[in-house]
Structures are given as structure tokens and as C-alpha cells.
Design a protein around this motif. Structure first.
Motif, PDB file in Angstrom:
ATOM      1  N   VAL A   1       0.854  -1.199   0.000  1.00 28.44           N
ATOM      2  CA  VAL A   1       0.000   0.000   0.000  1.00 28.44           C
ATOM      3  C   VAL A   1       0.881   1.236   0.000  1.00 28.44           C
ATOM      4  O   VAL A   1       0.630   2.210  -0.719  1.00 28.44           O
ATOM      5  CB  VAL A   1      -0.976  -0.022   1.197  1.00 28.44           C
ATOM      6  N   LYS A   2       1.947   1.224   0.823  1.00 27.50           N
ATOM      7  CA  LYS A   2       2.869   2.359   0.866  1.00 27.50           C
ATOM      8  C   LYS A   2       3.549   2.549  -0.492  1.00 27.50           C
ATOM      9  O   LYS A   2       3.726   3.667  -0.967  1.00 27.50           O
ATOM     10  CB  LYS A   2       3.927   2.154   1.949  1.00 27.50           C
ATOM     11  N   ALA A   3       3.951   1.445  -1.120  1.00 24.54           N
ATOM     12  CA  ALA A   3       4.620   1.519  -2.421  1.00 24.54           C
ATOM     13  C   ALA A   3       3.662   2.053  -3.476  1.00 24.54           C
ATOM     14  O   ALA A   3       4.034   2.897  -4.311  1.00 24.54           O
ATOM     15  CB  ALA A   3       5.154   0.154  -2.838  1.00 24.54           C
ATOM     16  N   VAL A   4       2.413   1.571  -3.439  1.00 19.92           N
ATOM     17  CA  VAL A   4       1.399   2.055  -4.390  1.00 19.92           C
ATOM     18  C   VAL A   4       1.137   3.529  -4.140  1.00 19.92           C
ATOM     19  O   VAL A   4       1.054   4.330  -5.083  1.00 19.92           O
ATOM     20  CB  VAL A   4       0.100   1.215  -4.286  1.00 19.92           C
ATOM     21  N   ALA A   5       1.025   3.923  -2.899  1.00 22.82           N
ATOM     22  CA  ALA A   5       0.795   5.332  -2.564  1.00 22.82           C
ATOM     23  C   ALA A   5       1.977   6.181  -3.015  1.00 22.82           C
ATOM     24  O   ALA A   5       1.808   7.284  -3.547  1.00 22.82           O
ATOM     25  CB  ALA A   5       0.555   5.488  -1.070  1.00 22.82           C
ATOM     26  N   SER A   6       3.172   5.674  -2.813  1.00 16.72           N
ATOM     27  CA  SER A   6       4.368   6.403  -3.240  1.00 16.72           C
ATOM     28  C   SER A   6       4.406   6.536  -4.754  1.00 16.72           C
ATOM     29  O   SER A   6       4.741   7.593  -5.293  1.00 16.72           O
ATOM     30  CB  SER A   6       5.608   5.683  -2.717  1.00 16.72           C
ATOM     31  N   ASN A   7       4.064   5.446  -5.436  1.00 12.59           N
ATOM     32  CA  ASN A   7       4.008   5.483  -6.908  1.00 12.59           C
ATOM     33  C   ASN A   7       2.929   6.453  -7.379  1.00 12.59           C
ATOM     34  O   ASN A   7       3.131   7.182  -8.350  1.00 12.59           O
ATOM     35  CB  ASN A   7       3.766   4.084  -7.478  1.00 12.59           C
ATOM     36  N   GLN A   8       1.788   6.450  -6.707  1.00 13.89           N
ATOM     37  CA  GLN A   8       0.690   7.352  -7.076  1.00 13.89           C
ATOM     38  C   GLN A   8       1.128   8.794  -6.867  1.00 13.89           C
ATOM     39  O   GLN A   8       0.846   9.658  -7.697  1.00 13.89           O
ATOM     40  CB  GLN A   8      -0.572   7.042  -6.260  1.00 13.89           C
ATOM     41  N   GLN A   9       1.869   9.044  -5.770  1.00 10.59           N
ATOM     42  CA  GLN A   9       2.369  10.397  -5.498  1.00 10.59           C
ATOM     43  C   GLN A   9       3.360  10.795  -6.597  1.00 10.59           C
ATOM     44  O   GLN A   9       3.324  11.922  -7.081  1.00 10.59           O
ATOM     45  CB  GLN A   9       3.030  10.460  -4.121  1.00 10.59           C
ATOM     46  N   SER A  10       4.214   9.882  -7.006  1.00 11.41           N
ATOM     47  CA  SER A  10       5.167  10.162  -8.085  1.00 11.41           C
ATOM     48  C   SER A  10       4.442  10.446  -9.391  1.00 11.41           C
ATOM     49  O   SER A  10       4.815  11.356 -10.147  1.00 11.41           O
ATOM     50  CB  SER A  10       6.130   8.982  -8.266  1.00 11.41           C
ATOM     51  N   ILE A  11       3.394   9.666  -9.643  1.00 11.31           N
ATOM     52  CA  ILE A  11       2.590   9.883 -10.854  1.00 11.31           C
ATOM     53  C   ILE A  11       1.924  11.257 -10.788  1.00 11.31           C
ATOM     54  O   ILE A  11       1.938  12.015 -11.766  1.00 11.31           O
ATOM     55  CB  ILE A  11       1.554   8.761 -11.042  1.00 11.31           C
TER      56      ILE A  11
END
Length: 187
Positions: free
Chosen positions: A12-22
Motif C-alpha cells: 500500500v505504501k509503495a502504491v501510494a508512493s508510486n501514485q504520489q510520483s505519478i
């Protein structure tokens, strides 16, 4: 189960981090697009300024020639039509008019180039086309004026030549009258 929860939490943290990067990338992209549009607008404004400056330069050149021409017209009014200076002034005026024609022709060539570029708005093309028509009309009017000046100058030169011939004839007639009909020089 703790390990699965930890993996899910990390995922979830990785997905959230990726979403933030996106989201940051999207924001950066939107900012760059906005900057690009602003630069395009600035380029268009600078192109307009260059075009207006070039057109103003043509106007300035015409104004200089018109000032010189006005000076010669005023001077012409004070000269004797039979004087050499009068004819020289007419020649100079003709040259100034020809200079003005060249400025008009140069501007028409510039306008043609701008219109042919295809980079102008429809309104700008209409404005430049109207200006081009005004210049063509001015060229026709000035051509007629140049021909009139040339004709006036030629007429004056012919009249001067006729006056010179008449003066020479009058002088010879006066000399003949002074001769005694019984003298050796007369016969």
C-alpha cells in the motif's frame, strides 16, 4: 498473518508512493505545458513586435523622403522656371519620388513574404492585404506624378533651348542691322 499484513502495508505504501510520483509527474507535465504555452505566446508577441517595427521602418523611410520632397517643393516655388537650379530641383524631386517608390515596392515584397508564410491570423492577413492595396494605389499615383515631373522638366528644357536659339537669332539679326549695307563686311 503479521507478515502478510506487513507485506500489504508495504505494498500500500509503495502504491501510494508510486501514485504520489505519478501525480507529481502529471503536475510537472501540466506546469511544463503551461510554460510552453506562455513561451509560444511570448514568441507570437515578439513576432508581432518585429513585424510592427519593420512596418514602422518603412513608414519612417517614406517620411524622410517626404520631408526632403517637401523641402524641394518649397524651394521650387522660389526659383525662376528658366534657371538651371529649377531644372536640377525638378530632377532631385523626381529622384526622391523614385526613392519613395522603391520603399513602397520593398514594403509590398515584405508584406507578400509575411502573407505567404501562413503564420498570420486571418485578421492580420486582411490588415496586411489592405495595407498592400494602399501601397499599390500610392505607387500608381506616384508614377503619374513622376511622369508629370519628367514631362515638366523636359518641357522646360525644350523651352530653354528654344529661348537660347531665339536669343542667338536675335543677336545675329541685331548684328546684321548694325552692318552698313555698303561696307565690305556686309557684302
Amino acid at each position: 498473518s503479521l507478515s502478510v499484513t506487513k507485506q500489504v502495508t508495504e505494498t500500500v505504501k509503495a502504491v501510494a508512493s508510486n501514485q504520489q510520483s505519478i501525480d507529481e509527474a502529471k503536475s510537472t507535465l501540466l506546469s511544463l505545458q503551461s510554460d510552453a504555452l506562455a513561451q509560444q505566446e511570448l514568441i507570437a508577441q515578439l513576432q508581432d513586435a518585429i513585424r510592427e517595427s519593420t512596418l514602422a521602418e518603412f513608414d519612417y523611410k517614406r517620411d524622410v523622403v517626404d520631408s526632403n520632397l517637401s523641402h524641394e517643393v518649397a524651394k521650387l516655388k522660389t526659383l525662376d522656371k528658366e534657371s538651371v537650379r529649377y531644372n536640377k530641383t525638378l530632377d532631385l524631386m523626381t529622384r526622391y519620388m523614385q526613392q519613395k517608390q522603391q520603399v513602397n515596392q520593398d514594403e509590398i515584397a515584405y508584406l507578400d513574404q509575411l502573407i505567404a508564410s501562413g503564420q498570420l491570423s486571418e485578421i492580420a492577413v486582411e490588415e496586411l492585404t489592405a495595407r498592400k492595396l494602399e501601397l499599390k494605389t500610392a505607387i500608381h499615383e506616384l508614377n503619374a506624378e513622376i511622369e508629370t515631373f519628367k514631362l515638366d522638366n523636359m518641357t522646360q528644357q525644350y523651352e530653354d533651348a528654344i529661348d537660347d536659339i531665339n536669343d542667338a537669332i536675335s543677336l545675329q539679326e541685331a548684328k546684321l542691322q548694325n552692318l552698313d549695307t555698303s561696307s565690305e563686311r556686309y557684302t
